[in-house]
Design a protein around this motif. Structure first.
Motif, PDB file in Angstrom:
ATOM      1  N   MET A 263       0.843  -1.180   0.000  1.00  0.00           N
ATOM      2  CA  MET A 263       0.000   0.000   0.000  1.00  0.00           C
ATOM      3  C   MET A 263       0.889   1.244   0.000  1.00  0.00           C
ATOM      4  SD  MET A 263      -3.015   0.978   2.654  1.00  0.00           S
ATOM      5  CE  MET A 263      -3.996  -0.425   2.224  1.00  0.00           C
ATOM      6  N   ALA A 264       0.554   2.196  -0.821  1.00  0.00           N
ATOM      7  CA  ALA A 264       1.370   3.396  -0.947  1.00  0.00           C
ATOM      8  C   ALA A 264       1.226   4.282   0.282  1.00  0.00           C
ATOM      9  CB  ALA A 264       0.953   4.164  -2.189  1.00  0.00           C
ATOM     10  N   ALA A 265       2.344   4.873   0.704  1.00  0.00           N
ATOM     11  CA  ALA A 265       2.328   5.817   1.820  1.00  0.00           C
ATOM     12  C   ALA A 265       2.013   7.194   1.261  1.00  0.00           C
ATOM     13  CB  ALA A 265       3.657   5.809   2.549  1.00  0.00           C
ATOM     14  N   LYS A 266       0.737   7.404   0.893  1.00  0.00           N
ATOM     15  CA  LYS A 266       0.328   8.638   0.253  1.00  0.00           C
ATOM     16  C   LYS A 266      -1.030   9.060   0.803  1.00  0.00           C
ATOM     17  CE  LYS A 266       1.755   9.659  -3.838  1.00  0.00           C
ATOM     18  NZ  LYS A 266       1.991   9.853  -5.258  1.00  0.00           N
ATOM     19  N   CYS A 267      -1.175  10.343   1.065  1.00  0.00           N
ATOM     20  CA  CYS A 267      -2.434  10.886   1.571  1.00  0.00           C
ATOM     21  C   CYS A 267      -3.487  10.832   0.471  1.00  0.00           C
ATOM     22  CB  CYS A 267      -2.217  12.318   2.044  1.00  0.00           C
ATOM     23  SG  CYS A 267      -3.716  13.130   2.636  1.00  0.00           S
ATOM     24  N   ASP A 268      -4.679  10.315   0.796  1.00  0.00           N
ATOM     25  CA  ASP A 268      -5.764  10.214  -0.184  1.00  0.00           C
ATOM     26  C   ASP A 268      -6.333  11.578  -0.554  1.00  0.00           C
ATOM     27  OD1 ASP A 268      -5.581   7.465  -0.311  1.00  0.00           O
ATOM     28  OD2 ASP A 268      -7.086   7.140   1.252  1.00  0.00           O
ATOM     29  N   LEU A 269      -6.119  12.572   0.296  1.00  0.00           N
ATOM     30  CA  LEU A 269      -6.719  13.878   0.064  1.00  0.00           C
ATOM     31  C   LEU A 269      -5.780  14.822  -0.681  1.00  0.00           C
ATOM     32  CD1 LEU A 269      -9.443  15.116   0.755  1.00  0.00           C
ATOM     33  CD2 LEU A 269      -8.397  16.130   2.745  1.00  0.00           C
ATOM     34  N   CYS A 270      -4.585  15.045  -0.143  1.00  0.00           N
ATOM     35  CA  CYS A 270      -3.678  16.028  -0.747  1.00  0.00           C
ATOM     36  C   CYS A 270      -2.595  15.397  -1.600  1.00  0.00           C
ATOM     37  CB  CYS A 270      -3.036  16.893   0.332  1.00  0.00           C
ATOM     38  SG  CYS A 270      -1.934  16.006   1.448  1.00  0.00           S
ATOM     39  N   GLY A 271      -2.412  14.075  -1.496  1.00  0.00           N
ATOM     40  CA  GLY A 271      -1.419  13.399  -2.320  1.00  0.00           C
ATOM     41  C   GLY A 271       0.002  13.483  -1.790  1.00  0.00           C
ATOM     42  N   LYS A 272       0.149  13.948  -0.544  1.00  0.00           N
ATOM     43  CA  LYS A 272       1.486  14.058   0.043  1.00  0.00           C
ATOM     44  C   LYS A 272       2.082  12.665   0.234  1.00  0.00           C
ATOM     45  CE  LYS A 272       1.992  16.965   3.458  1.00  0.00           C
ATOM     46  NZ  LYS A 272       1.871  17.489   4.839  1.00  0.00           N
TER      47      LYS A 272
ATOM     48  N   ARG B 187      17.594   7.085   3.211  1.00  0.00           N
ATOM     49  CA  ARG B 187      16.487   6.860   4.136  1.00  0.00           C
ATOM     50  C   ARG B 187      15.264   7.600   3.628  1.00  0.00           C
ATOM     51  NH1 ARG B 187      15.807  10.014   9.541  1.00  0.00           N
ATOM     52  NH2 ARG B 187      13.727   9.490   8.880  1.00  0.00           N
ATOM     53  N   ARG B 188      14.132   7.345   4.249  1.00  0.00           N
ATOM     54  CA  ARG B 188      12.915   8.051   3.859  1.00  0.00           C
ATOM     55  C   ARG B 188      12.108   8.454   5.081  1.00  0.00           C
ATOM     56  NH1 ARG B 188       9.333   4.229   0.231  1.00  0.00           N
ATOM     57  NH2 ARG B 188       7.480   4.944   1.280  1.00  0.00           N
ATOM     58  N   TRP B 189      11.438   9.581   4.963  1.00  0.00           N
ATOM     59  CA  TRP B 189      10.530  10.080   5.979  1.00  0.00           C
ATOM     60  C   TRP B 189       9.126   9.835   5.475  1.00  0.00           C
ATOM     61  CZ3 TRP B 189      15.063  12.530   4.845  1.00  0.00           C
ATOM     62  CH2 TRP B 189      15.904  12.841   5.908  1.00  0.00           C
ATOM     63  N   ASN B 190       8.398   8.942   6.132  1.00  0.00           N
ATOM     64  CA  ASN B 190       7.039   8.634   5.709  1.00  0.00           C
ATOM     65  C   ASN B 190       6.058   9.668   6.253  1.00  0.00           C
ATOM     66  OD1 ASN B 190       7.422   6.291   4.162  1.00  0.00           O
ATOM     67  ND2 ASN B 190       7.624   5.058   6.008  1.00  0.00           N
ATOM     68  N   VAL B 191       4.945   9.788   5.588  1.00  0.00           N
ATOM     69  CA  VAL B 191       3.881  10.696   5.992  1.00  0.00           C
ATOM     70  C   VAL B 191       3.125  10.067   7.160  1.00  0.00           C
ATOM     71  CG1 VAL B 191       1.882  11.964   5.156  1.00  0.00           C
ATOM     72  CG2 VAL B 191       3.673  11.342   3.583  1.00  0.00           C
TER      73      VAL B 191
ATOM     74  N   LYS C 261     -16.808   7.677   3.823  1.00  0.00           N
ATOM     75  CA  LYS C 261     -15.854   6.788   3.193  1.00  0.00           C
ATOM     76  C   LYS C 261     -14.617   6.656   4.074  1.00  0.00           C
ATOM     77  CE  LYS C 261     -13.341   6.600  -1.192  1.00  0.00           C
ATOM     78  NZ  LYS C 261     -13.006   7.374  -2.387  1.00  0.00           N
ATOM     79  N   ARG C 262     -14.015   5.452   4.082  1.00  0.00           N
ATOM     80  CA  ARG C 262     -12.796   5.213   4.846  1.00  0.00           C
ATOM     81  C   ARG C 262     -11.606   5.706   4.021  1.00  0.00           C
ATOM     82  NH1 ARG C 262     -12.591   4.167   9.896  1.00  0.00           N
ATOM     83  NH2 ARG C 262     -10.932   2.837  10.656  1.00  0.00           N
ATOM     84  N   MET C 263     -10.791   6.600   4.595  1.00  0.00           N
ATOM     85  CA  MET C 263      -9.653   7.175   3.887  1.00  0.00           C
ATOM     86  C   MET C 263      -8.420   7.146   4.763  1.00  0.00           C
ATOM     87  SD  MET C 263     -11.509  10.562   2.361  1.00  0.00           S
ATOM     88  CE  MET C 263     -10.286  10.993   1.171  1.00  0.00           C
ATOM     89  N   ARG C 264      -7.254   7.152   4.122  1.00  0.00           N
ATOM     90  CA  ARG C 264      -5.985   7.312   4.842  1.00  0.00           C
ATOM     91  C   ARG C 264      -5.511   8.733   4.579  1.00  0.00           C
ATOM     92  NH1 ARG C 264      -1.705   3.562   3.222  1.00  0.00           N
ATOM     93  NH2 ARG C 264      -0.824   3.850   5.272  1.00  0.00           N
TER      94      ARG C 264
END
Length: 62
Positions: free
Chosen positions: A1-10, A27-31, A45-48
């Protein structure tokens, strides 16, 4: 699953770990994503969503 905001796409940001001896490794900094039930139109609706969107009130919980 992508570490991406469903609303803003960050998404995640990338950079380096730098040790005391100046060795660098990638390294990476996850949202900071939180599962939320949000109203989209008339349906809930269920969102991340990232915490930035939750704090600024871009979503309506419901």
């Amino acid at each position: 699953m992508a570490a991406k905001c469903d609303l803003c796409g960050k998404g995640p940001q990338f950079g380096n770990n730098i040790s005391h001896a100046n060795n660098t490794t990638r390294r990476r900094w996850n949202v900071n994503l939180q599962p939320v039930k949000a109203k989209v139109g008339t349906v809930s609706k269920r969102m991340r969503v990232c915490t930035g969107c939750i704090k600024t009130g871009k979503i309506v919980k419901g």
